[in-house]
Design a protein around this motif. Structure first.
Motif, mmCIF file in Angstrom:
data_model
loop_
_atom_site.group_PDB
_atom_site.id
_atom_site.type_symbol
_atom_site.label_atom_id
_atom_site.label_comp_id
_atom_site.label_asym_id
_atom_site.label_seq_id
_atom_site.Cartn_x
_atom_site.Cartn_y
_atom_site.Cartn_z
ATOM 1 N N ARG A 145 23.599 19.725 24.155
ATOM 2 C CA ARG A 145 24.769 18.845 24.095
ATOM 3 C C ARG A 145 25.130 18.676 22.622
ATOM 4 N NH1 ARG A 145 21.023 16.095 26.878
ATOM 5 N NH2 ARG A 145 20.974 14.467 25.308
ATOM 6 N N PRO A 146 26.391 18.425 22.302
ATOM 7 C CA PRO A 146 26.784 18.316 20.885
ATOM 8 C C PRO A 146 25.962 17.310 20.087
ATOM 9 C CG PRO A 146 28.730 18.427 22.266
ATOM 10 C CD PRO A 146 27.540 18.328 23.202
ATOM 11 N N GLU A 147 25.571 16.204 20.692
ATOM 12 C CA GLU A 147 24.820 15.184 19.955
ATOM 13 C C GLU A 147 23.377 15.599 19.672
ATOM 14 O OE1 GLU A 147 24.799 13.916 24.344
ATOM 15 O OE2 GLU A 147 26.272 14.728 22.950
ATOM 16 N N GLN A 148 22.933 16.719 20.205
ATOM 17 C CA GLN A 148 21.575 17.215 19.950
ATOM 18 C C GLN A 148 21.510 18.197 18.787
ATOM 19 O OE1 GLN A 148 20.998 18.416 24.264
ATOM 20 N NE2 GLN A 148 18.909 17.966 23.617
#
Length: 104
Positions: free
Chosen positions: A73-76
């Protein structure tokens, strides 16, 4: 900084650079064969809570970025810019700090 990441995200691991004489302190490093590293790195990326990738233009780094974008996911994913020291003999000036700011 690495200790803070360990507390929040768990074990910090990194694949060492081929030919690296002395690894940098911080992450637990291990080394992979040059011709068979991608399956191991893909597995690590897929299991990671957070991936920190130092942006570069080499084919390995571009593959890692593509794989991270596919699996995470982008936040990872945290991308960092690698800063190279200036060539020997060139003088550089430190960037101006905002008033009241801390030097970085």
């Amino acid at each position: 900084m690495v200790r803070q990441f360990r507390r929040r995200f768990g074990r910090v691991v990194a694949v060492g650079q081929p030919g690296e004489r002395l690894p940098l302190p911080g992450a637990d490093r291990f080394y992979l064969p040059l011709d068979d590293w991608q399956p191991v790195v893909s597995d690590l990326i897929g299991r990671a809570r957070l991936v920190i990738l130092i942006a570069g233009t080499g084919p390995g780094t571009l593959w890692e970025l593509t794989e991270a974008a596919r699996l995470l996911r982008p936040e990872q994913l945290l991308l960092l810019e690698e800063r190279h020291p200036p060539p020997t003999g060139q003088r550089t000036e430190a960037p101006a700090q905002p008033t009241g700011g801390r030097p970085s």
